[in-house]
Design an enzyme around this catalytic site. Sequence first.
Site, PDB file in Angstrom:
ATOM      1  N   CYS A  81       0.819  -1.220   0.000  1.00  0.00           N
ATOM      2  CA  CYS A  81       0.000   0.000   0.000  1.00  0.00           C
ATOM      3  C   CYS A  81       0.849   1.264   0.000  1.00  0.00           C
ATOM      4  CB  CYS A  81      -0.997  -0.004   1.145  1.00  0.00           C
ATOM      5  SG  CYS A  81      -0.273   0.084   2.805  1.00  0.00           S
ATOM      6  N   HIS A 133      -2.634   0.930   6.931  1.00  0.00           N
ATOM      7  CA  HIS A 133      -2.959   0.826   5.507  1.00  0.00           C
ATOM      8  C   HIS A 133      -3.280   2.216   4.960  1.00  0.00           C
ATOM      9  CE1 HIS A 133      -4.098  -1.269   1.869  1.00  0.00           C
ATOM     10  NE2 HIS A 133      -5.217  -0.572   1.821  1.00  0.00           N
ATOM     11  N   HIS A 145      -6.117   1.474  -3.950  1.00  0.00           N
ATOM     12  CA  HIS A 145      -5.077   1.008  -3.029  1.00  0.00           C
ATOM     13  C   HIS A 145      -4.548  -0.347  -3.481  1.00  0.00           C
ATOM     14  CE1 HIS A 145      -7.720  -1.894  -0.586  1.00  0.00           C
ATOM     15  NE2 HIS A 145      -8.468  -1.444  -1.576  1.00  0.00           N
TER      16      HIS A 145
END
Length: 180
Positions: A81, A133, A145
């Site tokens: 990510c 994240h 993402h």
Amino acid sequence: MLINVSRLKRNATLVLVAAALQLSVCHQAQASDNPFPESSTAFSKLQEIKQRASDLTMKAMDFMGIRYKRGGSTPENGLDCSGFVRLVFKDALGANLPRTAAEISRVGENIDQKDLQPGDLVFYNTLRRGFSHVGIYLGDNKFIHSPSAGGQVRIESMDIAYWKNRFNGARRINDNDTKQ
């Protein structure tokens, strides 16, 4: 002739998302909605912000389908990510962001979820710790993402219960935040 159905679907999705984003930007840019004369500094700044957001979101979509790899920072080897976010900001704006989602969460301006704009960063608690994240907000409560092992860079709705329950916050990265 062999047709790659997966690639065809991906391209169709990209076209629809790009069209929706463009429609949103065009609608917002209508003269009746613009309180600034076109020659004003404020209008110029608004145009610059819109272009920056467009550059970020379009660059992010270039990486659709790239596989996830923990610690990954190149499209050839896979992206995690934060590797994905760093690469998008570097390619689109020449910006240098820190390596991890937690470190990135300390850069830029903290913003409320209701104030999100395309190109802003959205953070989630996916590993039982805050800011584990990160993704890039696209507009219309969607973000892009690199999700997790076995996944690929993709667009998802922030309205899905999984993401709603794990939302940690959002940041807006300004040019002066990324000078290194």
